[in-house]
Design a protein around this motif. Structure first.
Motif, PDB file in Angstrom:
ATOM      1  N   TYR A 110       0.912  -1.118   0.094  1.00 36.68           N
ATOM      2  CA  TYR A 110       0.025   0.126   0.107  1.00 36.68           C
ATOM      3  C   TYR A 110       0.872   1.305   0.066  1.00 36.68           C
ATOM      4  CZ  TYR A 110      -4.103  -2.695   1.002  1.00 36.68           C
ATOM      5  OH  TYR A 110      -5.323  -3.681   0.847  1.00 36.68           O
ATOM      6  N   GLN A 111       0.200   2.135  -0.931  1.00 36.78           N
ATOM      7  CA  GLN A 111       1.074   3.536  -0.645  1.00 36.78           C
ATOM      8  C   GLN A 111       0.258   4.409   0.521  1.00 36.78           C
ATOM      9  OE1 GLN A 111       0.340   5.714  -4.194  1.00 36.78           O
ATOM     10  NE2 GLN A 111       1.572   7.609  -3.328  1.00 36.78           N
ATOM     11  N   GLN A 112       1.333   4.734   1.425  1.00 38.05           N
ATOM     12  CA  GLN A 112       0.644   5.564   2.437  1.00 38.05           C
ATOM     13  C   GLN A 112       0.772   7.006   2.078  1.00 38.05           C
ATOM     14  OE1 GLN A 112      -0.443   4.322   5.425  1.00 38.05           O
ATOM     15  NE2 GLN A 112       0.456   2.112   5.220  1.00 38.05           N
ATOM     16  N   VAL A 113      -0.389   7.323   1.755  1.00 37.24           N
ATOM     17  CA  VAL A 113      -0.506   8.909   1.456  1.00 37.24           C
ATOM     18  C   VAL A 113      -0.515   9.819   2.724  1.00 37.24           C
ATOM     19  CG1 VAL A 113      -1.942  10.741   0.239  1.00 37.24           C
ATOM     20  CG2 VAL A 113      -1.609   8.266  -0.822  1.00 37.24           C
ATOM     21  N   THR A 114      -1.498   9.193   3.763  1.00 41.19           N
ATOM     22  CA  THR A 114      -1.581   9.991   4.981  1.00 41.19           C
ATOM     23  C   THR A 114      -1.390   8.744   5.899  1.00 41.19           C
ATOM     24  OG1 THR A 114      -2.900  11.414   4.072  1.00 41.19           O
ATOM     25  CG2 THR A 114      -2.899  11.478   6.457  1.00 41.19           C
ATOM     26  N   ARG A 115      -0.698   8.816   6.766  1.00 38.80           N
ATOM     27  CA  ARG A 115      -0.798   7.613   7.768  1.00 38.80           C
ATOM     28  C   ARG A 115      -1.611   7.928   8.917  1.00 38.80           C
ATOM     29  NH1 ARG A 115       3.203   3.702   8.440  1.00 38.80           N
ATOM     30  NH2 ARG A 115       4.629   4.876   6.942  1.00 38.80           N
TER      31      ARG A 115
END
Length: 261
Positions: free
Chosen positions: A45-50
């Motif tokens: 997954y791409q963590q755009v906002t954690r």
């Protein structure tokens, strides 16, 4: 656009799923066959906002993050080792295992194979062998003068020799159990091989130490349910079609975007 790649992984996974289902259906009449199922897992997954990131100096946190997945992949195709239907054949060297355990087979390269296929035959020397000619382990030889071969539930093979009035014991069939049966390696010819995942074989006499008993004159059929397989096939086809529509939709969006430039 990432949607194209994500949907392509879904199509690839469902294509593999259909291959597994088709192999199950093809082996519906294979003696001792154990069906497989495809298992999947999501990709990175791409963590755009954690999640849990601070949103202010007062210590407020983001309750749920923004994560963009990258698709799916087939992770394994374990076998379902449930008992198959036991059918009567009335052949004296047909043997079915009712319960846990595998017959052991001596392979030409010295390794030991394991099988639930008990459709045994006699070699020209009288040895009990599989339908492909591999001798069972431990080896048992039936003399040419033997009559009335009997195999007891605990695996004792006996027969009347010459004109004897009492049967002679010819050998003892043994069964092997594994801690993780799904970890066995399939090699074709209805045979499995021991692996590090399966654990070592635990050999014992039938009907002891948790192993099943034997039924002479019977064979265990494949544990494939045709209705279940067809339902799974339809579900896999629908999932494939939905991923194909995603690719088509993403392509149309990209075309619309390019026309605006």
């Amino acid at each position: 656009m990432k949607a194209l790649y994500i949907a392509s992984t879904g199509m690839s996974a469902q294509e593999r799923n259909v291959e597994v289902i088709s192999n199950n259906i093809a082996n519906m009449r294979t003696t001792g066959y154990k069906r497989q199922r495809a298992e999947f897992e999501d990709l990175l997954y791409q963590q755009v906002t954690r999640a849990g990131s601070p949103t202010s100096d007062q210590g407020t946190l983001i309750p749920a993050g923004l994560e963009i997945g990258s698709g799916v992949r087939t992770v394994s195709t374990p076998r379902v080792m449930s008992q198959g239907t036991v059918n009567i054949t009335e052949r004296e060297l047909d043997v079915a295992v009712r319960g846990e355990g595998f017959f052991m087979v001596q392979l030409p390269d010295g390794r030991t194979g394991y099988t639930r296929d008990g459709s045994f035959e006699r070699s020209p020397e009288g040895e009990i062998v599989t339908s492909t000619g591999y001798p069972i382990d431990p080896g048992i030889t039936i003399p040419g003068t033997a009559d009335g071969v009997a195999i007891s539930p605990d695996g004792m093979v006996s027969a009347y020799l010459d004109n004897d009035t009492t049967p002679t014991q010819l050998g003892q069939l043994q069964l092997a159990r594994f801690v993780n049966k799904s970890g066995l390696e399939s090699m074709g010819d209805n045979l499995f091989l021991e692996t590090a995942a399966s654990g070592p074989a635990q050999v014992s006499v039938p009907n002891t130490d948790g192993t099943g008993d034997l039924l002479q004159g019977y064979l265990e059929m494949a544990n494939v349910n045709s209705v279940t397989e067809i339902a799974d096939l339809i579900a896999a086809q629908r999932a494939y079609e939905m991923n194909a529509r995603v690719i088509s939709g993403a392509d149309q969006m990209m075309q619309a975007t390019s026309q605006l430039r």
